[in-house]
Design a protein around this motif. Sequence first.
Motif, PDB file in Angstrom:
ATOM      1  N   ALA A   1       0.810  -1.198   0.139  1.00  0.00           N
ATOM      2  CA  ALA A   1      -0.134  -0.168   0.097  1.00  0.00           C
ATOM      3  C   ALA A   1       0.784   1.083   0.018  1.00  0.00           C
ATOM      4  N   LEU A   2       1.856   1.202   0.832  1.00  0.00           N
ATOM      5  CA  LEU A   2       2.692   2.258   1.032  1.00  0.00           C
ATOM      6  C   LEU A   2       3.668   2.667  -0.175  1.00  0.00           C
ATOM      7  N   ALA A   3       4.167   1.309  -1.116  1.00  0.00           N
ATOM      8  CA  ALA A   3       4.744   1.670  -2.394  1.00  0.00           C
ATOM      9  C   ALA A   3       4.050   2.192  -3.160  1.00  0.00           C
ATOM     10  N   ARG A   4       2.414   1.891  -3.397  1.00  0.00           N
ATOM     11  CA  ARG A   4       1.457   2.471  -4.274  1.00  0.00           C
ATOM     12  C   ARG A   4       1.139   3.825  -3.850  1.00  0.00           C
ATOM     13  N   ASP A   5       0.922   4.096  -2.681  1.00  0.00           N
ATOM     14  CA  ASP A   5       0.465   5.464  -2.512  1.00  0.00           C
ATOM     15  C   ASP A   5       1.470   6.626  -1.594  1.00  0.00           C
ATOM     16  N   GLY A   6       2.644   6.043  -1.306  1.00  0.00           N
ATOM     17  CA  GLY A   6       3.654   6.878  -0.761  1.00  0.00           C
ATOM     18  C   GLY A   6       3.371   7.566   0.561  1.00  0.00           C
ATOM     19  N   GLU A   7       4.140   8.746   0.629  1.00  0.00           N
ATOM     20  CA  GLU A   7       3.985   9.208   1.908  1.00  0.00           C
ATOM     21  C   GLU A   7       2.748   9.761   2.522  1.00  0.00           C
ATOM     22  N   VAL A   8       1.914  10.074   1.563  1.00  0.00           N
ATOM     23  CA  VAL A   8       0.726  10.416   2.053  1.00  0.00           C
ATOM     24  C   VAL A   8      -0.231   9.482   2.935  1.00  0.00           C
ATOM     25  N   PHE A   9      -0.239   8.047   2.245  1.00  0.00           N
ATOM     26  CA  PHE A   9      -0.837   7.168   2.956  1.00  0.00           C
ATOM     27  C   PHE A   9       0.038   6.556   4.478  1.00  0.00           C
ATOM     28  N   ALA A  10       1.383   6.933   4.301  1.00  0.00           N
ATOM     29  CA  ALA A  10       2.055   6.581   5.612  1.00  0.00           C
ATOM     30  C   ALA A  10       1.578   7.203   6.587  1.00  0.00           C
ATOM     31  N   ARG A  11       1.351   8.623   6.384  1.00  0.00           N
ATOM     32  CA  ARG A  11       0.765   9.670   7.566  1.00  0.00           C
ATOM     33  C   ARG A  11      -0.485   9.064   8.252  1.00  0.00           C
ATOM     34  N   HIS A  12      -1.463   8.476   7.295  1.00  0.00           N
ATOM     35  CA  HIS A  12      -2.770   7.953   7.700  1.00  0.00           C
ATOM     36  C   HIS A  12      -2.604   6.450   7.886  1.00  0.00           C
ATOM     37  N   TRP A  13      -1.860   5.445   7.935  1.00  0.00           N
ATOM     38  CA  TRP A  13      -1.743   4.434   7.983  1.00  0.00           C
ATOM     39  C   TRP A  13      -2.468   3.739   9.392  1.00  0.00           C
ATOM     40  N   ALA A  14      -1.773   4.296  10.422  1.00  0.00           N
ATOM     41  CA  ALA A  14      -2.262   3.812  11.489  1.00  0.00           C
ATOM     42  C   ALA A  14      -3.757   4.049  11.710  1.00  0.00           C
ATOM     43  N   MET A  15      -4.406   5.265  11.284  1.00  0.00           N
ATOM     44  CA  MET A  15      -5.620   5.762  11.543  1.00  0.00           C
ATOM     45  C   MET A  15      -6.365   4.505  10.636  1.00  0.00           C
ATOM     46  N   TRP A  16      -6.078   4.504   9.687  1.00  0.00           N
ATOM     47  CA  TRP A  16      -6.821   3.675   8.583  1.00  0.00           C
ATOM     48  C   TRP A  16      -7.126   2.262   9.008  1.00  0.00           C
ATOM     49  N   ALA A  17      -5.722   1.514   9.855  1.00  0.00           N
ATOM     50  CA  ALA A  17      -5.757   0.514  10.198  1.00  0.00           C
ATOM     51  C   ALA A  17      -6.624   0.195  11.275  1.00  0.00           C
ATOM     52  N   VAL A  18      -6.768   1.117  12.058  1.00  0.00           N
ATOM     53  CA  VAL A  18      -7.867   1.184  13.311  1.00  0.00           C
ATOM     54  C   VAL A  18      -9.260   1.001  12.754  1.00  0.00           C
ATOM     55  N   GLN A  19      -9.629   1.784  11.736  1.00  0.00           N
ATOM     56  CA  GLN A  19     -10.930   1.725  11.053  1.00  0.00           C
ATOM     57  C   GLN A  19     -11.160   0.290  10.312  1.00  0.00           C
ATOM     58  N   GLU A  20     -10.120  -0.326   9.786  1.00  0.00           N
ATOM     59  CA  GLU A  20     -10.342  -1.704   9.082  1.00  0.00           C
ATOM     60  C   GLU A  20     -10.434  -2.660  10.313  1.00  0.00           C
ATOM     61  N   GLU A  21      -9.820  -2.687  11.490  1.00  0.00           N
ATOM     62  CA  GLU A  21     -10.072  -3.453  12.419  1.00  0.00           C
ATOM     63  C   GLU A  21     -11.465  -3.360  13.115  1.00  0.00           C
ATOM     64  N   LEU A  22     -11.895  -2.133  13.139  1.00  0.00           N
ATOM     65  CA  LEU A  22     -13.563  -2.030  13.480  1.00  0.00           C
ATOM     66  C   LEU A  22     -14.402  -2.716  12.721  1.00  0.00           C
ATOM     67  N   HIS A  23     -14.162  -2.515  11.253  1.00  0.00           N
ATOM     68  CA  HIS A  23     -15.107  -3.220  10.519  1.00  0.00           C
ATOM     69  C   HIS A  23     -14.906  -4.726  10.715  1.00  0.00           C
ATOM     70  N   TRP A  24     -13.946  -5.284  10.641  1.00  0.00           N
ATOM     71  CA  TRP A  24     -13.597  -6.962  10.743  1.00  0.00           C
ATOM     72  C   TRP A  24     -14.223  -7.212  12.061  1.00  0.00           C
ATOM     73  N   LEU A  25     -14.211  -6.333  13.125  1.00  0.00           N
ATOM     74  CA  LEU A  25     -14.733  -6.973  14.671  1.00  0.00           C
ATOM     75  C   LEU A  25     -16.306  -6.736  14.298  1.00  0.00           C
ATOM     76  N   ARG A  26     -16.745  -5.634  13.710  1.00  0.00           N
ATOM     77  CA  ARG A  26     -18.245  -5.535  14.066  1.00  0.00           C
ATOM     78  C   ARG A  26     -18.991  -6.354  12.858  1.00  0.00           C
ATOM     79  N   HIS A  27     -18.317  -6.694  11.524  1.00  0.00           N
ATOM     80  CA  HIS A  27     -19.146  -7.267  10.548  1.00  0.00           C
ATOM     81  C   HIS A  27     -18.698  -8.656  10.123  1.00  0.00           C
ATOM     82  N   HIS A  28     -17.463  -8.989  10.613  1.00  0.00           N
ATOM     83  CA  HIS A  28     -16.798 -10.241  10.254  1.00  0.00           C
ATOM     84  C   HIS A  28     -16.808 -10.494   8.769  1.00  0.00           C
ATOM     85  N   PRO A  29     -16.320  -9.736   8.000  1.00  0.00           N
ATOM     86  CA  PRO A  29     -16.423  -9.816   6.443  1.00  0.00           C
ATOM     87  C   PRO A  29     -15.997 -11.050   5.791  1.00  0.00           C
TER      88      PRO A  29
END
Length: 201
Positions: free
Chosen positions: A151-179
């Motif tokens: 993901a960071l190779a694709r989107d670079g430094e912009v995503f790197a700054r937001h990776w941790a916040m995005w990962a928390v949102q993904e975890e919430l989705h997985w826990l809530r919806h069990h996709p």
Amino acid sequence: MWVVTPDQIDQLAGQILADATRASAGNRPRRPVVLIDGGSGSGKSTLADALVPVLQASSGRPWQLVHDDFYPGWAGLSAAWTLIPDHILARHDPGYTRWDWSANAPGTRRELDPDEPLLIECCGALTPATAALATTRIWCQMDAGTRKQRALARDGEVFARHWAMWAVQEELHWLRHHPRRLADIVIDERTPWPPVTPPQG
């Protein structure tokens, strides 16, 4: 890291079209709707981009492809949970507003055809509400380290700054919806081909 070959794409497209045929048998014909979910960097876009031209050629119909351009900013993953069932898959006036990432503001609206086949790939695509509207549901599995590197190779430094916040949102989705449990097909490096229905529970 999993790699899907052209022959496997053909097999997967065949399964998707067979799923759609089964879903349309009966009193309420349904158009094909495919959902692809998975963590960021797990190969969703690559898989979707490979599938759509094969599906179009095999079915003789145009396929609409929706990527993850509707999140309202980096804190907006949860918007997928309502935008997909209530707007993108709506029977009347379906569509969504693209997000202008450079302006950090809503952009132009994209209209969708409610009768033509549709493939949606994004983090947050698979929830109980969206799964009920789909004919095929796919989960892309990949280890977190590889996903982050991709993901960071694709989107670079912009995503790197937001990776941790995005990962928390993904975890919430997985826990809530069990996709993964909602998926008909799981694709990862440990899955024999063709993919099989994941165990439930």
